[in-house]
Design a protein around this motif. Structure first.
Motif, PDB file in Angstrom:
ATOM      1  N   ALA A 126     -12.153   4.253   5.235  1.00 35.10           N
ATOM      2  CA  ALA A 126     -12.989   5.469   5.281  1.00 35.10           C
ATOM      3  C   ALA A 126     -13.564   5.520   3.974  1.00 35.10           C
ATOM      4  O   ALA A 126     -14.405   5.459   3.538  1.00 35.10           O
ATOM      5  CB  ALA A 126     -12.697   7.091   5.852  1.00 35.10           C
ATOM      6  N   ALA A 127     -12.722   5.793   3.038  1.00 29.79           N
ATOM      7  CA  ALA A 127     -12.698   6.017   1.500  1.00 29.79           C
ATOM      8  C   ALA A 127     -13.473   4.977   1.296  1.00 29.79           C
ATOM      9  O   ALA A 127     -14.566   4.801   0.178  1.00 29.79           O
ATOM     10  CB  ALA A 127     -11.219   6.983   0.634  1.00 29.79           C
ATOM     11  N   ALA A 128     -13.216   3.619   0.765  1.00 25.46           N
ATOM     12  CA  ALA A 128     -13.431   2.435   0.939  1.00 25.46           C
ATOM     13  C   ALA A 128     -15.149   2.038   1.119  1.00 25.46           C
ATOM     14  O   ALA A 128     -15.526   1.432   0.028  1.00 25.46           O
ATOM     15  CB  ALA A 128     -12.849   1.529   0.376  1.00 25.46           C
ATOM     16  N   THR A 129     -15.732   2.861   2.131  1.00 29.23           N
ATOM     17  CA  THR A 129     -16.872   2.072   3.074  1.00 29.23           C
ATOM     18  C   THR A 129     -17.529   3.533   2.425  1.00 29.23           C
ATOM     19  O   THR A 129     -18.491   3.433   2.739  1.00 29.23           O
ATOM     20  CB  THR A 129     -16.499   1.850   4.333  1.00 29.23           C
ATOM     21  N   ALA A 130     -17.022   4.782   2.028  1.00 29.10           N
ATOM     22  CA  ALA A 130     -18.094   5.379   1.795  1.00 29.10           C
ATOM     23  C   ALA A 130     -18.825   4.912   0.688  1.00 29.10           C
ATOM     24  O   ALA A 130     -18.754   5.133  -0.470  1.00 29.10           O
ATOM     25  CB  ALA A 130     -17.282   6.918   0.945  1.00 29.10           C
ATOM     26  N   ARG A 146      -9.705  -4.298   9.208  1.00 27.14           N
ATOM     27  CA  ARG A 146      -9.166  -4.935   9.498  1.00 27.14           C
ATOM     28  C   ARG A 146      -9.384  -6.105   8.008  1.00 27.14           C
ATOM     29  O   ARG A 146      -8.437  -6.726   7.749  1.00 27.14           O
ATOM     30  CB  ARG A 146     -10.375  -5.401  10.390  1.00 27.14           C
ATOM     31  N   TYR A 147      -9.888  -5.973   7.378  1.00 25.24           N
ATOM     32  CA  TYR A 147      -9.978  -6.475   6.560  1.00 25.24           C
ATOM     33  C   TYR A 147      -8.783  -6.009   5.362  1.00 25.24           C
ATOM     34  O   TYR A 147      -8.297  -7.115   5.078  1.00 25.24           O
ATOM     35  CB  TYR A 147     -11.374  -6.573   5.445  1.00 25.24           C
ATOM     36  N   LEU A 148      -8.420  -4.524   5.402  1.00 23.77           N
ATOM     37  CA  LEU A 148      -6.991  -3.988   4.481  1.00 23.77           C
ATOM     38  C   LEU A 148      -5.633  -5.185   5.581  1.00 23.77           C
ATOM     39  O   LEU A 148      -5.076  -5.006   4.305  1.00 23.77           O
ATOM     40  CB  LEU A 148      -7.206  -2.972   4.554  1.00 23.77           C
ATOM     41  N   ARG A 149      -6.497  -5.049   6.759  1.00 15.26           N
ATOM     42  CA  ARG A 149      -4.663  -5.390   7.490  1.00 15.26           C
ATOM     43  C   ARG A 149      -4.292  -6.918   7.012  1.00 15.26           C
ATOM     44  O   ARG A 149      -3.520  -7.538   6.736  1.00 15.26           O
ATOM     45  CB  ARG A 149      -4.817  -5.619   8.983  1.00 15.26           C
ATOM     46  N   ALA A 164      -6.398  -4.776  -4.976  1.00 15.34           N
ATOM     47  CA  ALA A 164      -7.348  -3.889  -5.523  1.00 15.34           C
ATOM     48  C   ALA A 164      -8.352  -4.500  -6.050  1.00 15.34           C
ATOM     49  O   ALA A 164      -9.997  -4.414  -5.781  1.00 15.34           O
ATOM     50  CB  ALA A 164      -6.304  -2.750  -6.748  1.00 15.34           C
ATOM     51  N   GLY A 165      -8.443  -5.827  -6.562  1.00 11.20           N
ATOM     52  CA  GLY A 165      -9.200  -6.383  -6.453  1.00 11.20           C
ATOM     53  C   GLY A 165     -10.266  -7.475  -5.563  1.00 11.20           C
ATOM     54  O   GLY A 165     -11.054  -6.981  -5.889  1.00 11.20           O
ATOM     55  N   ALA A 166      -9.514  -7.238  -4.474  1.00 10.76           N
ATOM     56  CA  ALA A 166     -10.175  -7.863  -3.131  1.00 10.76           C
ATOM     57  C   ALA A 166     -11.027  -7.043  -2.621  1.00 10.76           C
ATOM     58  O   ALA A 166     -12.301  -6.643  -2.443  1.00 10.76           O
ATOM     59  CB  ALA A 166      -9.358  -7.942  -2.251  1.00 10.76           C
ATOM     60  N   VAL A 167     -10.227  -5.393  -2.666  1.00 15.56           N
ATOM     61  CA  VAL A 167     -11.208  -4.750  -1.993  1.00 15.56           C
ATOM     62  C   VAL A 167     -12.099  -3.900  -3.200  1.00 15.56           C
ATOM     63  O   VAL A 167     -13.615  -3.691  -2.026  1.00 15.56           O
ATOM     64  CB  VAL A 167     -10.442  -3.492  -1.522  1.00 15.56           C
ATOM     65  N   THR A 168     -12.273  -3.900  -3.924  1.00 13.27           N
ATOM     66  CA  THR A 168     -13.257  -3.804  -4.936  1.00 13.27           C
ATOM     67  C   THR A 168     -14.180  -4.635  -5.005  1.00 13.27           C
ATOM     68  O   THR A 168     -15.325  -4.131  -5.158  1.00 13.27           O
ATOM     69  CB  THR A 168     -12.768  -3.439  -6.570  1.00 13.27           C
ATOM     70  N   TYR A 169     -13.890  -5.820  -5.657  1.00 12.60           N
ATOM     71  CA  TYR A 169     -15.382  -7.232  -5.077  1.00 12.60           C
ATOM     72  C   TYR A 169     -15.686  -7.213  -4.016  1.00 12.60           C
ATOM     73  O   TYR A 169     -17.191  -7.194  -3.466  1.00 12.60           O
ATOM     74  CB  TYR A 169     -14.515  -8.506  -5.616  1.00 12.60           C
TER      75      TYR A 169
END
Lengths: 200, 200
Positions: free
Chosen positions: B100-104, B187-190, B167-172
């Protein structure tokens, strides 16, 4: 510099390159907000009509400049090599040039500017993605598929996620307050590729 | 809003928060170049001396605003939980709030601005790193160490590299032209955590 066949007269090609170089320099120095078509024309020594004949806006111009002028940070292989040669040998052979490219101060500044414009100037990121990133991801995907067939990369790994983990780690690392030198980056790249299974 | 003990009078704390909120809003909207102490003071409804009594420059102010106001994109666990509870259970429990936080949209805009200022304003990145990132990396390192002891994370994996890959994958990923929705991000985080060995 010889004009590539089919890309117009040499003088036109020289003008293209002067404009693209000016665009890339101003983008890295000032960001997309700080770079204007006027300034790019002035720095390139051409009139504004010469620019607008080629690119309709600065986002397309800057994306074209990145595509044309920026050394690949990680160019694993040609499309042909990715189909035929050993994935781990190709990755190993690319480490030195990848480490050199990723630690160049200009690369770091470029990554910061491109990411920095992702939300404020989505059309620049979209053009960069389409022109620069997608072709490189296609090669990386093919290498990963072949490594999956060989069994070195997990068969159930989502390859888009794997590419993000590799590219994301490198770009995230170079933006940290203590960016690595070339030797440290070589070690870093090896650790990243080993974790994914692209190096033994 | 109750003033935390030891953080001064409630009215001072309210002024702190008004200044920090104005700083964060202007930073996200305009970038560090576009945000000035004058504008922050005006938007917060305070005088400039009230700001300079608290923060000596806008880089420190913006870093403090991120530290104070930004919801964690990935806050795996408290330091105590990281020492005692199952790493994979803690990671699994954090997935929903992390996605939820990363997609805001505000998080995406913030990441772009922070990365975008890495080279042009290194003191902002350094303050952000010290205040926001380092404490979170310490918890993640401890979780990874315990997962290494359990055998789910490779014993020879460099943990700083592993954290960068996550962390790099998520922010990228969130900066790409087609940012994911919450379900896709879960799904991506998992997939990311499984690749590292933090989820089975």
């Amino acid at each position: 510099m010889t004009a590539p066949a089919g890309r117009g007269r040499p003088r036109d090609r020289a003008t293209d390159l002067a404009i693209l170089r000016a665009g890339l320099e101003l983008f890295i120095e000032r960001g997309v907000e700080g770079a204007s078509m006027e300034q790019i024309a002035k720095q390139a020594g051409v009139g504004k009509p010469s620019i607008y004949r080629r690119w309709s806006n600065k986002e397309e111009l800057i994306a074209a400049a990145i595509e044309t002028l920026v050394v690949d940070e990680v160019q694993f292989a040609s499309v042909e090599a990715a189909e035929t040669q050993s994935p781990s040998a190709l990755v190993e052979a690319a480490i030195d040039s990848a480490a050199a490219a990723a630690t160049a101060p200009q690369y770091r500044a470029l990554v910061a500017r491109v990411y920095g414009s992702a939300v404020s100037h989505p059309s620049l990121l979209a053009a960069y993605w389409r022109r620069y990133v997608v072709p490189r991801r296609q090669v990386a995907t093919r290498l990963l598929e072949r490594a999956q067939q060989e069994g070195s990369v997990a068969a159930d790994l989502d390859l888009d996620v794997a590419i993000d983990m590799m590219a994301g780690a490198v770009t995230y690392r170079v933006l940290q307050p203590d960016p690595p030198d070339v030797e440290e980056m070589r070690r870093y790249l090896r650790a990243v590729y080993r974790q994914i299974g692209l190096l033994p």
